[in-house]
Design a protein around this motif. Sequence first.
Motif, PDB file in Angstrom:
ATOM      1  N   MET A   1       0.834  -1.177   0.000  1.00 59.50           N
ATOM      2  CA  MET A   1       0.000   0.000   0.000  1.00 59.50           C
ATOM      3  C   MET A   1       0.886   1.250   0.000  1.00 59.50           C
ATOM      4  SD  MET A   1      -2.763   0.955   2.916  1.00 59.50           S
ATOM      5  CE  MET A   1      -4.300   1.625   2.402  1.00 59.50           C
ATOM      6  N   THR A   2       0.621   2.148  -0.900  1.00 59.12           N
ATOM      7  CA  THR A   2       1.394   3.371  -1.025  1.00 59.12           C
ATOM      8  C   THR A   2       0.986   4.353   0.074  1.00 59.12           C
ATOM      9  OG1 THR A   2       1.426   3.060  -3.409  1.00 59.12           O
ATOM     10  CG2 THR A   2       2.015   5.227  -2.605  1.00 59.12           C
ATOM     11  N   PRO A   3       1.975   4.923   0.775  1.00 60.63           N
ATOM     12  CA  PRO A   3       1.612   5.868   1.833  1.00 60.63           C
ATOM     13  C   PRO A   3       0.984   7.134   1.242  1.00 60.63           C
ATOM     14  CG  PRO A   3       4.000   5.754   1.580  1.00 60.63           C
ATOM     15  CD  PRO A   3       3.414   4.726   0.665  1.00 60.63           C
ATOM     16  N   SER A   4       0.088   7.726   1.994  1.00 61.03           N
ATOM     17  CA  SER A   4      -0.539   8.972   1.562  1.00 61.03           C
ATOM     18  C   SER A   4       0.466  10.116   1.657  1.00 61.03           C
ATOM     19  CB  SER A   4      -1.752   9.273   2.444  1.00 61.03           C
ATOM     20  OG  SER A   4      -1.318   9.607   3.757  1.00 61.03           O
ATOM     21  N   THR A   5       0.145  11.214   1.008  1.00 61.45           N
ATOM     22  CA  THR A   5       1.013  12.393   1.099  1.00 61.45           C
ATOM     23  C   THR A   5       1.154  12.827   2.551  1.00 61.45           C
ATOM     24  OG1 THR A   5       0.344  13.094  -1.105  1.00 61.45           O
ATOM     25  CG2 THR A   5       1.328  14.769   0.317  1.00 61.45           C
ATOM     26  N   ARG A   6       0.069  12.771   3.295  1.00 56.08           N
ATOM     27  CA  ARG A   6       0.108  13.157   4.713  1.00 56.08           C
ATOM     28  C   ARG A   6       1.092  12.269   5.480  1.00 56.08           C
ATOM     29  NH1 ARG A   6      -2.474  12.571   9.843  1.00 56.08           N
ATOM     30  NH2 ARG A   6      -3.064  14.583  10.725  1.00 56.08           N
ATOM     31  N   ASP A   7       1.026  10.945   5.236  1.00 53.44           N
ATOM     32  CA  ASP A   7       1.951  10.022   5.909  1.00 53.44           C
ATOM     33  C   ASP A   7       3.394  10.293   5.501  1.00 53.44           C
ATOM     34  OD1 ASP A   7      -0.064   8.714   7.294  1.00 53.44           O
ATOM     35  OD2 ASP A   7      -0.317   7.165   5.763  1.00 53.44           O
ATOM     36  N   THR A   8       3.606  10.586   4.220  1.00 51.96           N
ATOM     37  CA  THR A   8       4.949  10.883   3.728  1.00 51.96           C
ATOM     38  C   THR A   8       5.486  12.156   4.379  1.00 51.96           C
ATOM     39  OG1 THR A   8       4.440   9.811   1.625  1.00 51.96           O
ATOM     40  CG2 THR A   8       6.324  11.303   1.646  1.00 51.96           C
ATOM     41  N   LEU A   9       4.634  13.151   4.541  1.00 53.75           N
ATOM     42  CA  LEU A   9       5.047  14.386   5.207  1.00 53.75           C
ATOM     43  C   LEU A   9       5.392  14.134   6.673  1.00 53.75           C
ATOM     44  CD1 LEU A   9       2.369  16.763   3.653  1.00 53.75           C
ATOM     45  CD2 LEU A   9       4.840  16.846   3.204  1.00 53.75           C
ATOM     46  N   MET A  10       4.590  13.323   7.356  1.00 50.56           N
ATOM     47  CA  MET A  10       4.891  13.016   8.759  1.00 50.56           C
ATOM     48  C   MET A  10       6.195  12.239   8.890  1.00 50.56           C
ATOM     49  SD  MET A  10       1.279  12.315  10.711  1.00 50.56           S
ATOM     50  CE  MET A  10       0.792  10.935   9.699  1.00 50.56           C
ATOM     51  N   ALA A  11       6.441  11.312   7.961  1.00 50.80           N
ATOM     52  CA  ALA A  11       7.699  10.551   7.998  1.00 50.80           C
ATOM     53  C   ALA A  11       8.884  11.480   7.779  1.00 50.80           C
ATOM     54  CB  ALA A  11       7.675   9.445   6.946  1.00 50.80           C
ATOM     55  N   ALA A  12       8.753  12.422   6.854  1.00 53.33           N
ATOM     56  CA  ALA A  12       9.832  13.383   6.604  1.00 53.33           C
ATOM     57  C   ALA A  12      10.060  14.255   7.841  1.00 53.33           C
ATOM     58  CB  ALA A  12       9.488  14.246   5.397  1.00 53.33           C
ATOM     59  N   ALA A  13       8.986  14.686   8.478  1.00 57.56           N
ATOM     60  CA  ALA A  13       9.120  15.503   9.692  1.00 57.56           C
ATOM     61  C   ALA A  13       9.816  14.713  10.800  1.00 57.56           C
ATOM     62  CB  ALA A  13       7.742  15.973  10.162  1.00 57.56           C
ATOM     63  N   ALA A  14       9.470  13.429  10.958  1.00 59.89           N
ATOM     64  CA  ALA A  14      10.107  12.596  11.984  1.00 59.89           C
ATOM     65  C   ALA A  14      11.603  12.439  11.703  1.00 59.89           C
ATOM     66  CB  ALA A  14       9.430  11.236  12.059  1.00 59.89           C
ATOM     67  N   ARG A  28       8.492  23.967   4.930  1.00 60.25           N
ATOM     68  CA  ARG A  28       9.191  24.018   3.639  1.00 60.25           C
ATOM     69  C   ARG A  28      10.164  22.846   3.505  1.00 60.25           C
ATOM     70  NH1 ARG A  28      10.162  27.587  -0.464  1.00 60.25           N
ATOM     71  NH2 ARG A  28       8.890  29.191   0.506  1.00 60.25           N
ATOM     72  N   GLU A  29      10.967  22.603   4.554  1.00 60.33           N
ATOM     73  CA  GLU A  29      11.946  21.508   4.498  1.00 60.33           C
ATOM     74  C   GLU A  29      11.262  20.148   4.494  1.00 60.33           C
ATOM     75  OE1 GLU A  29      15.532  19.589   4.052  1.00 60.33           O
ATOM     76  OE2 GLU A  29      14.951  21.649   3.665  1.00 60.33           O
ATOM     77  N   VAL A  30      10.162  20.034   5.216  1.00 62.08           N
ATOM     78  CA  VAL A  30       9.394  18.784   5.206  1.00 62.08           C
ATOM     79  C   VAL A  30       8.896  18.501   3.796  1.00 62.08           C
ATOM     80  CG1 VAL A  30       7.227  17.716   5.980  1.00 62.08           C
ATOM     81  CG2 VAL A  30       8.754  18.782   7.641  1.00 62.08           C
ATOM     82  N   GLY A  31       8.364  19.526   3.117  1.00 64.14           N
ATOM     83  CA  GLY A  31       7.906  19.358   1.746  1.00 64.14           C
ATOM     84  C   GLY A  31       9.036  18.945   0.824  1.00 64.14           C
ATOM     85  N   ARG A  32      10.182  19.610   0.950  1.00 68.72           N
ATOM     86  CA  ARG A  32      11.341  19.265   0.116  1.00 68.72           C
ATOM     87  C   ARG A  32      11.773  17.823   0.365  1.00 68.72           C
ATOM     88  NH1 ARG A  32      16.189  18.175  -0.100  1.00 68.72           N
ATOM     89  NH2 ARG A  32      16.639  18.340   2.110  1.00 68.72           N
ATOM     90  N   ARG A  33      11.873  17.443   1.633  1.00 67.42           N
ATOM     91  CA  ARG A  33      12.301  16.087   1.993  1.00 67.42           C
ATOM     92  C   ARG A  33      11.306  15.050   1.482  1.00 67.42           C
ATOM     93  NH1 ARG A  33      15.645  13.655   6.245  1.00 67.42           N
ATOM     94  NH2 ARG A  33      16.827  15.564   5.978  1.00 67.42           N
ATOM     95  N   ALA A  34      10.026  15.382   1.498  1.00 64.05           N
ATOM     96  CA  ALA A  34       8.980  14.445   1.054  1.00 64.05           C
ATOM     97  C   ALA A  34       8.851  14.412  -0.463  1.00 64.05           C
ATOM     98  CB  ALA A  34       7.644  14.834   1.688  1.00 64.05           C
TER      99      ALA A  34
END
Length: 196
Positions: A1-14, A28-34
């Motif tokens: 199952m592909t993670p949602s954009t929200r999940d991808t953003l949370m993973a990048a923030a973590a 901004r950095e979370v978006g770039r990382r994701a």
Amino acid sequence: MTPSTRDTLMAAAAELLDEGGLEAVTLREVGRRAGVSHNAPYKHFADKEALLAAVAARELTNQGAALAAALRQDPSPETILRSALRGYVAWALAHPARFKLVFGFWSTNSAELAAAADSTRTMLIDVVAAAQRAGWLPAGDPERLTALLQAVTQGAVDLAISGHLEAQGKGHASPDDLVDDLLDHLRASARVTSRV
């Protein structure tokens, strides 16, 4: 199952939190990382605090899931409680910034974070109550006893993270050692009380 954009953003923030603490986490950095546009995080989170609350909620949900898995695998409240507290120590030492985030001060109200905290804490209180019924922990208010267990466990982790507790140094103990000591003392107390 592909993670949602929200999940991808949370993973990048973590990841950013792990690498550089709270200061390293910007939308901004979370978006770039994701790998999404710099505006994409704002479609999912009102601000940095909302994003961090979601990350904290996910961490607590994962702790709850680990506890639920232990409950399915082992009927012994003693084993489950010891395993849960040791698992918590391992997580906190592996992710000290996440630990400090989850148990830090929150100036925002997050229903998601409140629900995750309540659910996980309720499960832990239920395990403590089961251990009390089994005679493994002393009788009394299970919520208060849970608070004692959490206070010692979190305090031991905090001391270890700040360099004030280690098996071969200060305190002559690791956080796991202190968890085991507390549980062993409580078990001995339960036995003495049951004989009286």
